[in-house]
Design a protein around this motif. Structure first.
Motif: not given
Length: 204
Positions: A92-95, A99-102, A143-146, A151-152
């Motif tokens: 899932l998309s990290q942003i 998906a963040q709530y999940l 995964s938090t990208p630079s 990310g994802g």
């Protein structure tokens, strides 16, 4: 054996000449970190939020709301003839807010998961989403990208059936363990003595 809807079978049979556009759905039931209640969240690979009638494990249909625009990806399952447990991956998309709530608002340890699949046919779904996989979340990675990176959120989902069949039961049949289940249980009261006792079962 899977029994697919005739319209989906026709779409798959025509894939060689017309191509195929798969559509994926993921339903995940996690436990709220605030209230402890189980919450179900649905995601699909389309762009908008919709409700769909999806196939249940019992063979019927149930209506669920699915959230779009989250860049959902689901890996294909590997089918084998033995008891090898081959998990699938859900991305899932990290942003995306949902998906963040999940990933952060729900406890996904051993969360129940169903995935479904169908195809696009002339701008619409060729069938009701067909059951694709049933499992439990074995791992969840964020995964938090630079800056400028990708990310994802990635979930590893194991087969629920194989997970249960491969689980080791830590229970022992000792007298102490039996009494933890029921204080009056005397089934193993002499198990320690019998283990070291040698009995002669025949006459010399």
């Amino acid at each position: 054996m899977k029994i697919l809807e005739p319209s989906l079978i026709s779409s798959l049979q025509a894939a060689r000449d017309e191509g195929i556009a798969p559509v994926y759905f993921a339903w995940i039931e996690g436990r709220s970190r605030d209230t402890g209640t189980v919450e179900g969240l649905g995601f699909w690979s389309g762009d908008d939020d919709h409700s769909f009638n999806v196939q249940t494990p019992s063979g019927g249909l149930t209506s669920r709301a699915y959230i779009g625009g989250c860049n959902l990806t689901i890996s294909d399952p590997t089918y084998v003839a033995d008891w090898t447990d081959n998990p699938i991956s859900i991305g899932l998309s990290q942003i995306a807010d949902a998906a963040q709530y999940l990933a952060r608002g729900l406890d996904l340890r051993l969360a129940y998961v169903e995935t479904h699949v169908t195809t696009w046919d002339s701008g619409r779904l060729s069938s009701n989403p067909q059951l694709h996989w049933i499992g439990i979340v074995d791992d969840a990675q964020i995964s938090t990208p630079s800056a400028g990176g990708d990310g994802g959120i990635n979930l590893t989902v194991r087969s629920e059936l194989l997970s249960q069949m491969s689980t080791v039961n830590p229970a022992k049949s000792s007298d102490a363990h039996q009494k933890r289940r029921s204080s009056g249980d005397l089934f193993s009261v002499y198990s320690g003595m019998i283990r070291s006792r040698k009995t002669q079962w025949w006459n010399e």
